[in-house]
Design an enzyme around this catalytic site. Structure first.
Site: not given
Ligand SMILES: O=c1ccn([C@@H]2O[C@H](COP(=O)(O)OP(=O)(O)O[C@H]3O[C@H](CO)[C@@H](O)[C@H](O)[C@H]3O)[C@@H](O)[C@H]2O)c(=O)[nH]1
Ligand SMILES: [Mn+2]
Length: 731
Positions: A143, A446
């Site tokens: 993204d 999720d």
């Molecule tokens: O516009 C976006 C924003 C995020 N991501 C991906 O989403 C994932 C999760 O993002 P992250 O910032 O690591 O989120 P966390 O705070 O760790 O996320 C938790 O909470 C999210 C929902 O808020 C879930 O999607 C995640 O799986 C869960 O681990 C990552 O691989 C990002 O690259 C995208 O692909 N597109």
């Protein structure tokens, strides 16, 4: 209480499940505690009738919310299930040739917060699964639309040709190259050679990022040149055309030993700032479509880019369930817990999140199953297209889970169609995000998607092997943790305040207890109200010498003691029986309080401002890259403040008020001998002080960069003073 399924004899058993041994105790305790809550509310009501005042109303509200939230937690404790699988028996029921094709989705969004070399490691770790290679496809969604991530994958495709046969030959468990090659395994010349190759790749990938552009010297063919030419001046992460690049084509590309490789495909969907892209949910849906066109595997694994595989046999565990024809038709997904590496010994930020990632899913497993956790989830593709009995047909036939994708993935027709379904306006007037795919409308896509799938009639299973199946990064600064929790709470609020609220819609679809589990998350941010009240009110009242709790010698006083100790003791026991330590539990409860006065309040504020159209932050990606000094402080167990964020203000103000109240209150109680009336408040303030010790340290004693910024200390002192002044007028 054992319920076993699949396989007539224990020799062939594929999976078993049993109730957690605490079930009976949990239920008895829940009844006792519920009675105590009602007694407390009765006491409040009596007090209010006698002398209604703002203080008692606030405490009454606080206790109602605390009682309600406590009750939602009980749904997790009514029927927790422990499951076990026996992958060693799998091939007796399902021969390897019949393993279903598997599409693996890895999401990344920002090369500066999510280093491309880590994405590569995650991709390589799953490409090296112990699975028929010709059945596996790894799709990386970018993204960030970053040439560095694309370059990294191009390099990964080359390195995979030696890495995959190496893993197989050595039969290693850690198939994430960074982890394996930096640990002290018996080194042989082959390992040394691979390590050198890996280091070269890593340096190259990191160098491009530093340089700000992929260097010509690493672009070897005209075809590669054409790809990188797409990064023109107009190309930005929010505005760019679709990019789909097949780096490995299964069975056409062979590894150095001549074996098949999995497909490896880079996808960066089209972005246009005029169209909403729905963050990760949108990315996953684009992947669902692109993969449907190319490979359309019935089994789909979704992973965040930091969650590398820690066990190559993980898909076998999943197949232990899917090989069981009696459960497969309704089984929407299998969830593995998110586990993390690099957590410090005391786990100062409660990063293990035992409750959310382990205890609660086990609890929900006793009903329809664990919620979707965003990463480490194996879906049946069919689950994205309506409930088990009600198939929702997608707008084009190629996207149907029943469509057979049998054309070469690099054929012109397939690539053209794949580009089409990744268009930013492709979803207009379709059911994507509402009836089909990952659901839109919540920042916690999720949570929302799992909930909708359950409401559609799907079941899910929780798979929690001793050896973690995946390991991910966890934030190591307080601001990152608070922001992450804020996002989750905003995401949950989106569901709470909608026609899908778990307490209404959920109960009608899922039954009371399952819906109540979802309600726990839905109403999470309401905890900010009682936690903030308890963080300030009894203390301010103590400063004003006003008693707000019953005397400690009173029967009602004992009720308070029971309620406090009971909830805390059970929480502590839960944490310890799930592998925690006393110290980790203490830190976790501290974070619970910190989130209450900070993340959830700011979450509520963000939610409201979004609905008043004042603006909002959106999906703020959690940082997965840290500077050395921060990492050092984290490893020493020091809290990292550092940045002047308003999210620290309520924490620091509470710290100041609690300290003042505790000191002043103790002196007063000591001098006046008036122990009975105010002792409970002195205790509450003392408890606050104990929890705030790292805050005082950061405000006063520390000189390093992670200390509390002076600006925040000053603002917080002013806020505390304002509270004090207001209290002396109103209390
Ligand atoms: O516009 C976006 C924003 C995020 N991501 C991906 O989403 C994932 C999760 O993002 P992250 O910032 O690591 O989120 P966390 O705070 O760790 O996320 C938790 O909470 C999210 C929902 O808020 C879930 O999607 C995640 O799986 C869960 O681990 C990552 O691989 C990002 O690259 C995208 O692909 N597109
Ligand atoms: Mn994450």
């Amino acid at each position: 209480m054992e319920t076993s399924t699949a396989g007539a004899t224990s020799r062939d058993l594929l999976h078993t499940s049993q109730y957690h041994p605490h079930v009976l105790y949990n239920r008895v305790f829940a009844i006792t505690y519920t009675l105590a809550i009602f007694a407390l509310l009765y006491h409040h009501a009596l007090a209010l009738l006698h002398s209604p005042n703002a203080l008692s109303i606030c405490l009454f509200i606080a206790d109602i919310i605390l009682g309600f939230m406590w009750s939602t937690v009980q749904s997790f404790r009514m029927r927790p299930i422990i499951r076990q699988v026996f992958p060693e028996n799998l091939e007796k029921s399902l021969i390897r040739r019949d393993f279903p094709p598997l599409d693996i989705f890895i999401c990344t969004a920002d090369p500066y917060k999510e280093p491309p070399i880590n994405v590569v490691n995650t991709a390589l770790s799953v490409m090296a699964y112990d699975y028929p290679m010709e059945k596996m496809s790894v799709y990386v969604s970018d993204d960030g639309g970053s040439q560095f991530t694309l370059f990294a994958l191009m390099e990964a495709a080359k390195f995979a040709k030696v890495w995959l046969p190496f893993c197989r030959k050595k039969n290693i468990m850690e198939r994430c190259p960074e982890v394996y090659l930096s640990s002290n395994h018996l080194q042989c010349s082959e390992t040394e050679e691979i390590k050198v190759m890996y280091e070269i790749m890593k340096t190259r990938v990191e160098y491009q990022l530093k340089r700000g552009k992929v260097s010509d010297e690493y672009i070897f063919s005209e075809q590669e040149r054409r790809i990188f030419d797409k990064w023109s001046n107009e190309f930005t992460p929010r505005n760019h055309p679709t990019l789909i690049q097949v780096f490995l084509e299964s069975c056409k590309d062979k590894d150095v030993s001549g074996n098949c490789m999995p497909n490896l495909i880079y996808v960066s969907r089209e972005k246009n700032s005029l169209f909403p892209h729905h963050y990760k949910a949108g990315a996953l849906n684009a992947l669902l479509r692109v993969s449907a066109i190319m490979t359309n595997a019935p089994l789909v694994l979704t992973l965040d880019c930091d969650m590398y595989s820690n066990d190559p046999t993980t898909p076998h565990r999943v197949l232990c369930y899917l090989a069981d024809a009696s459960i497969k038709p309704e089984l929407g997904y299998i969830q593995f817990p998110q586990r993390f590496h690099g957590i410090n010994k005391a786990d100062i930020y409660g990063s293990e999140v035992i409750r959310m990632f382990i205890c609660n899913p086990m609890g929900m497993d006793g009903f329809a199953g664990p919620n979707y956790g965003g990463s480490g989830t194996f879906f049946q593709r069919r689950a994205f297209f309506g409930g088990p009995p009600t198939f929702f047909t997608p707008e084009i036939e190629h996207l149907s889970p029943y469509h057979i994708a049998d054309k070469p993935i690099t054929s012109e027709a397939i690539l053209q169609l794949a580009h089409l379904v990744a268009d930013c306006n492709y979803e207009n007037n379709t059911a994507w995000g509402t009836e089909i795919g990952v659901r839109y409308g919540s920042l916690s896509e999720d949570y929302y998607t799992g909930y909708q799938l359950h409401c559609n009639g799907w079941k899910s299973f929780f798979c929690h092997p001793d050896r973690p199946a995946f390991l991910g990064d966890t934030p190591i600064t307080l601001i990152d943790v608070l922001n992450q929790n804020k996002r989750w709470s905003v995401g949950a609020l989106g569901v709470t305040i909608s026609k899908y609220c778990p307490l209404t819609y959920g109960v009608s679809k899922l039954g009371f207890l399952m819906a109540y589990s979802y309600a726990y998350y839905a109403f999470w941010s309401s905890l900010s109200i009682p936690i903030t009240i308890y963080a300030f009110l009894p203390q301010l009242a103590l400063l004003a010498r006003v008693s707000v709790f019953p005397k400690v010698t009173d029967i009602w006083g004992w009720l308070y003691i029971f309620l406090f100790l009971g909830a805390y003791a059970q929480d502590c026991l839960d944490c310890i029986t799930h592998g925690g330590t006393l110290q980790r539990w203490w830190n976790e409860q501290r974070m619970w309080l910190a989130r209450g006065v900070s993340s959830y309040i700011f979450g509520l504020a963000e939610y409201i401002s979004k609905h008043l159209n004042i603006g909002m932050q959106g999906f703020n990606v959690t940082r997965k890259v840290f500077d050395e000094e921060q990492k050092k402080r984290y490893d020493q167990g020091k809290f990292e403040f550092g940045v002047p964020s308003p999210m620290f203000v309520p924490i620091a103000s509470a710290a100041i008020i609690n300290l003042l109240a505790f000191l002043d209150g103790s002196i007063h109680v000591w001098n006046s001998g008036n122990v009975e009336e105010l002792l409970a408040q002195v205790f509450v303030a003392g408890f606050g002080v104990l929890n705030c010790l790292p805050v005082y340290e950061a405000m006063v004693l520390r000189r390093d960069k992670g200390r509390m910024p002076i600006k925040i200390t000053v603002i917080s002192t002013l806020v505390a003073a304002a509270f004090y002044a207001a209290a002396s007028v109103f209390i």
